[in-house]
Enzyme design. Structure first.
Site, PDB file in Angstrom:
ATOM      1  N   SER A  21       0.831  -0.830  -0.476  1.00  0.00           N
ATOM      2  CA  SER A  21       0.155   0.020  -0.058  1.00  0.00           C
ATOM      3  C   SER A  21       0.796   1.587   0.204  1.00  0.00           C
ATOM      4  O   SER A  21       2.280   1.077   0.677  1.00  0.00           O
ATOM      5  CB  SER A  21      -0.866  -0.022   1.197  1.00  0.00           C
ATOM      6  OG  SER A  21      -2.328   1.150   0.898  1.00  0.00           O
ATOM      7  N   PRO A  22       0.292   2.527  -0.819  1.00  0.00           N
ATOM      8  CA  PRO A  22       1.154   3.493  -0.749  1.00  0.00           C
ATOM      9  C   PRO A  22       1.257   3.717   1.103  1.00  0.00           C
ATOM     10  O   PRO A  22       0.257   4.149   1.559  1.00  0.00           O
ATOM     11  CB  PRO A  22       0.541   4.574  -1.591  1.00  0.00           C
ATOM     12  CG  PRO A  22      -0.537   3.729  -1.553  1.00  0.00           C
ATOM     13  CD  PRO A  22      -0.949   2.545  -1.215  1.00  0.00           C
ATOM     14  N   CYS A  24       3.509   7.509   2.675  1.00  0.00           N
ATOM     15  CA  CYS A  24       4.085   8.402   3.104  1.00  0.00           C
ATOM     16  C   CYS A  24       5.283   7.929   3.857  1.00  0.00           C
ATOM     17  O   CYS A  24       5.490   7.701   4.944  1.00  0.00           O
ATOM     18  CB  CYS A  24       3.026   9.878   3.592  1.00  0.00           C
ATOM     19  SG  CYS A  24       2.107  10.528   2.368  1.00  0.00           S
ATOM     20  N   ALA A  58       1.925   8.764  -1.691  1.00  0.00           N
ATOM     21  CA  ALA A  58       1.275   9.912  -2.654  1.00  0.00           C
ATOM     22  C   ALA A  58       2.607  10.664  -2.905  1.00  0.00           C
ATOM     23  O   ALA A  58       3.910  10.966  -2.426  1.00  0.00           O
ATOM     24  CB  ALA A  58       0.046  10.880  -1.435  1.00  0.00           C
ATOM     25  N   GLN A 100       2.088   6.213  -7.129  1.00  0.00           N
ATOM     26  CA  GLN A 100       0.750   7.047  -6.666  1.00  0.00           C
ATOM     27  C   GLN A 100       0.503   8.659  -7.159  1.00  0.00           C
ATOM     28  O   GLN A 100       1.923   9.070  -5.701  1.00  0.00           O
ATOM     29  CB  GLN A 100      -0.078   7.010  -5.363  1.00  0.00           C
ATOM     30  CG  GLN A 100      -1.329   7.253  -4.924  1.00  0.00           C
ATOM     31  CD  GLN A 100      -1.598   7.150  -3.501  1.00  0.00           C
ATOM     32  OE1 GLN A 100      -0.722   7.612  -2.153  1.00  0.00           O
ATOM     33  NE2 GLN A 100      -2.749   6.218  -3.359  1.00  0.00           N
ATOM     34  N   TYR A 184      -7.710  14.921   0.260  1.00  0.00           N
ATOM     35  CA  TYR A 184      -6.839  15.644  -0.707  1.00  0.00           C
ATOM     36  C   TYR A 184      -7.635  15.949  -1.376  1.00  0.00           C
ATOM     37  O   TYR A 184      -8.765  15.956  -1.918  1.00  0.00           O
ATOM     38  CB  TYR A 184      -6.085  14.318  -0.534  1.00  0.00           C
ATOM     39  CG  TYR A 184      -4.863  13.763   0.691  1.00  0.00           C
ATOM     40  CD1 TYR A 184      -4.306  14.825   1.319  1.00  0.00           C
ATOM     41  CD2 TYR A 184      -4.752  12.872   0.572  1.00  0.00           C
ATOM     42  CE1 TYR A 184      -3.740  14.295   2.214  1.00  0.00           C
ATOM     43  CE2 TYR A 184      -3.965  12.265   1.610  1.00  0.00           C
ATOM     44  CZ  TYR A 184      -3.895  13.129   2.924  1.00  0.00           C
ATOM     45  OH  TYR A 184      -3.050  12.933   3.966  1.00  0.00           O
ATOM     46  N   ARG A 232      -7.272   5.301  -6.496  1.00  0.00           N
ATOM     47  CA  ARG A 232      -7.722   5.123  -4.932  1.00  0.00           C
ATOM     48  C   ARG A 232      -8.938   6.333  -4.021  1.00  0.00           C
ATOM     49  O   ARG A 232      -8.618   7.282  -4.485  1.00  0.00           O
ATOM     50  CB  ARG A 232      -6.522   5.590  -4.069  1.00  0.00           C
ATOM     51  CG  ARG A 232      -6.516   5.351  -2.306  1.00  0.00           C
ATOM     52  CD  ARG A 232      -5.735   5.201  -1.274  1.00  0.00           C
ATOM     53  NE  ARG A 232      -5.329   3.371  -1.348  1.00  0.00           N
ATOM     54  CZ  ARG A 232      -4.703   3.024  -0.096  1.00  0.00           C
ATOM     55  NH1 ARG A 232      -4.019   3.255   0.519  1.00  0.00           N
ATOM     56  NH2 ARG A 232      -4.450   1.558  -0.386  1.00  0.00           N
ATOM     57  N   GLY A 327      -0.978  -2.570   3.937  1.00  0.00           N
ATOM     58  CA  GLY A 327       0.156  -1.719   4.506  1.00  0.00           C
ATOM     59  C   GLY A 327       0.935  -1.987   5.626  1.00  0.00           C
ATOM     60  O   GLY A 327       1.892  -1.777   5.552  1.00  0.00           O
ATOM     61  N   ARG A 328       0.850  -1.479   7.032  1.00  0.00           N
ATOM     62  CA  ARG A 328       1.889  -2.029   8.079  1.00  0.00           C
ATOM     63  C   ARG A 328       2.118  -2.464   7.939  1.00  0.00           C
ATOM     64  O   ARG A 328       2.871  -2.753   8.514  1.00  0.00           O
ATOM     65  CB  ARG A 328       0.336  -1.120   9.788  1.00  0.00           C
ATOM     66  CG  ARG A 328       0.522   0.742   8.868  1.00  0.00           C
ATOM     67  CD  ARG A 328      -0.683   1.021  10.178  1.00  0.00           C
ATOM     68  NE  ARG A 328      -2.434   0.308   9.750  1.00  0.00           N
ATOM     69  CZ  ARG A 328      -3.555   0.035  10.237  1.00  0.00           C
ATOM     70  NH1 ARG A 328      -3.012   0.546  11.738  1.00  0.00           N
ATOM     71  NH2 ARG A 328      -4.523  -0.992  10.009  1.00  0.00           N
TER      72      ARG A 328
HETATM   73  C1  FMN Z   1       3.198   5.126   7.208  1.00  0.00           C
HETATM   74  C2  FMN Z   1       1.348   5.696   6.649  1.00  0.00           C
HETATM   75  C3  FMN Z   1       1.971   6.358   5.295  1.00  0.00           C
HETATM   76  C4  FMN Z   1       0.662   6.280   4.635  1.00  0.00           C
HETATM   77  N1  FMN Z   1       1.156   7.419   3.785  1.00  0.00           N
HETATM   78  C5  FMN Z   1       0.114   7.222   2.183  1.00  0.00           C
HETATM   79  C6  FMN Z   1      -0.201   7.325   1.524  1.00  0.00           C
HETATM   80  O1  FMN Z   1       1.024   8.078   0.892  1.00  0.00           O
HETATM   81  N2  FMN Z   1      -1.233   7.413   0.343  1.00  0.00           N
HETATM   82  C7  FMN Z   1      -2.600   6.533   0.825  1.00  0.00           C
HETATM   83  O2  FMN Z   1      -3.076   6.518   0.037  1.00  0.00           O
HETATM   84  N3  FMN Z   1      -2.366   5.954   1.546  1.00  0.00           N
HETATM   85  C8  FMN Z   1      -1.781   6.328   2.029  1.00  0.00           C
HETATM   86  N4  FMN Z   1      -2.082   5.573   3.847  1.00  0.00           N
HETATM   87  C9  FMN Z   1      -2.717   4.085   3.828  1.00  0.00           C
HETATM   88  C10 FMN Z   1      -2.303   3.339   3.779  1.00  0.00           C
HETATM   89  O3  FMN Z   1      -2.027   2.665   2.527  1.00  0.00           O
HETATM   90  C11 FMN Z   1      -3.577   2.355   4.118  1.00  0.00           C
HETATM   91  O4  FMN Z   1      -5.027   2.211   3.164  1.00  0.00           O
HETATM   92  C12 FMN Z   1      -3.762   2.100   5.705  1.00  0.00           C
HETATM   93  O5  FMN Z   1      -2.358   1.978   6.342  1.00  0.00           O
HETATM   94  C13 FMN Z   1      -4.171   1.239   6.106  1.00  0.00           C
HETATM   95  O6  FMN Z   1      -3.808  -0.026   5.601  1.00  0.00           O
HETATM   96  P1  FMN Z   1      -3.079  -1.212   6.957  1.00  0.00           P
HETATM   97  O7  FMN Z   1      -4.290  -1.588   7.902  1.00  0.00           O
HETATM   98  O8  FMN Z   1      -2.743  -2.585   6.129  1.00  0.00           O
HETATM   99  O9  FMN Z   1      -2.099  -0.654   7.184  1.00  0.00           O
HETATM  100  C14 FMN Z   1      -0.714   5.462   5.246  1.00  0.00           C
HETATM  101  C15 FMN Z   1      -0.527   4.888   6.399  1.00  0.00           C
HETATM  102  C16 FMN Z   1       0.957   5.063   6.809  1.00  0.00           C
HETATM  103  C17 FMN Z   1       0.499   3.460   7.877  1.00  0.00           C
END
Ligand code: FMN
Length: 358
Positions: A21-22, A24, A58, A100, A184, A232, A327-328
């Protein structure tokens, strides 16, 4: 169909259905948006870790579109040049490099989380833009003065999106995902919570979705036919107490975007307003949203609370989504996909250098 069934889309075949997952990283050193060694190692490790698709964070299409000064950008050829070796390395590891492009809208000019999230006033900050002059409402801090985008600004912005997409493809990225989620800019136009305009870009569903449809159309015309285009979205604003963006709006939007050449909707949720009522975020909490968005037949990725190989595999094998977006768990374990393959009895995408470790 299971987690390790390759994902085929236009000219791209991802080796499996795990997508990073994207996320930041807030790691550009000189507030210049240029990728650093951190990005190379971070994205590179997730590629050696076996994921089918590795998505950048992002990546701002204009300097004003950054969330924080430390955000990654793609607003010039220098930015593409800094990203190209990273995309190339990801490919060399068998991962599909994805990017992204993003614009933070009224949520721009903030301190990164490590510095205590909040608005940056003064010289280090800048004026965010949005569908209206209403700023993001911070809890305890004075909001930033925000500029309403006029029709000419919108036309310029669409050009920034297409230029970014063109650079991304030239830099070697094989999938482009337009960030229209999380409060956003593009989400701010979609949602009636933030878009109270009365021109062609605000009002009814058709008008509020116009900007995203125009960005999608322009980007699709710019990138090669063989390059998949993802979008997204936040499936819901989580604001049942007022007129807001709902999951049925998302399903309708998905059906409108598919004929414009969108190949997959990456279904996330929330973050349009601090009043949001976030539900229990247990395992796979957003999968039902993805299922509803997919009802019109548009392929979807689901994200949120996916942490186990069995869980990710069940989502795919039960046909609940086309991609399991993690993601995490990828922050805790860059080798999630290798571990998943081993646990699920599939051939593990282990780099040759690491075979003795597995
Ligand atoms: C550190 C961090 C940075 C994130 N940055 C972005 C981002 O740049 N773009 C985006 O669409 N979502 C971003 N998210 C959301 C994640 O992509 C993801 O949708 C969210 O963490 C839920 O998924 P997970 O439970 O697997 O972590 C970010 C999440 C985290 C934890």
């Amino acid at each position: 169909m299971h987690l390790f069934t390759p994902f085929e889309c236009r000219d791209v075949t991802a080796r499996n259905r795990v997508m990073v997952s994207p996320m930041c990283q807030y790691s550009c050193e000189a507030a210049d948006g240029l990728a650093t060694e951190w990005h190379r190692v971070h994205l590179g490790s997730r590629a050696t870790g076996g994921a089918g698709i590795v998505m950048t964070e992002a990546t701002a299409v204009t300097p004003r579109g950054r969330i924080s000064p430390e955000d990654l950008g793609i607003w010039s050829d220098d930015h593409a040049e800094a990203l190209a070796p990273i995309a190339e390395f990801m490919k060399s590891q068998g991962a599909t490099p994805a990017i992204q492009p993003a614009h933070a809208g009224r949520k721009a000019s903030t301190r990164r989380p490590a510095d205590g999230y909040g608005p940056i006033h003064g010289d280090r900050g800048w004026t965010p833009v949005g569908p209206t002059e209403t700023p993001w409402p911070y809890n305890d801090e004075e909001p930033l003065e925000t500029q309403r985008l006029e029709t000419d600004d919108i036309a310029e912005l669409i050009d920034a999106w297409t230029a970014a997409a063109e650079r991304a493809v030239a830099a070697g990225f094989e999938i482009v995902e337009i960030h229209a989620a999380h409060g956003y800019l593009l989400h701010e136009f979609l949602s009636p919570v933030t878009n109270t305009r009365e021109d062609a870009y605000g009002g009814d569903f058709e008008s509020r979705t116009r900007l995203l449809r125009e960005v999608v159309t322009a980007v699709r015309e710019t990138i090669p036919d063989g390059t998949p285009l993802f979008v997204r979205i936040s499936a819901t604003d989580w604001l049942p107490d007022r007129e807001s963006w709902t999951v049925s709006d998302s399903a309708r939007l998905a059906s409108d975007l598919e004929p414009l050449g969108v190949d997959l909707i990456d279904v996330s949720a929330g973050a349009i307003h601090p009043d949001q009522q976030v539900p229990d975020t247990g395992p796979h909490y957003q999968v039902p949203y993805a299922e509803q968005v997919a009802e019109g037949g548009v392929p979807v990725g689901t994200v949120g609370g996916i942490t186990t190989p069995e869980g990710a595999d069940a989502i795919i094998s039960n046909g609940r989504a086309d991609l399991a977006i993690v993601g995490r768990e990828h922050l805790r374990d860059p080798y999630f996909a290798i571990r998943a393959a081993q646990e699920l009895g599939q051939e593990a995408p282990v780099p040759r250098q690491y075979t003795r470790g597995f």
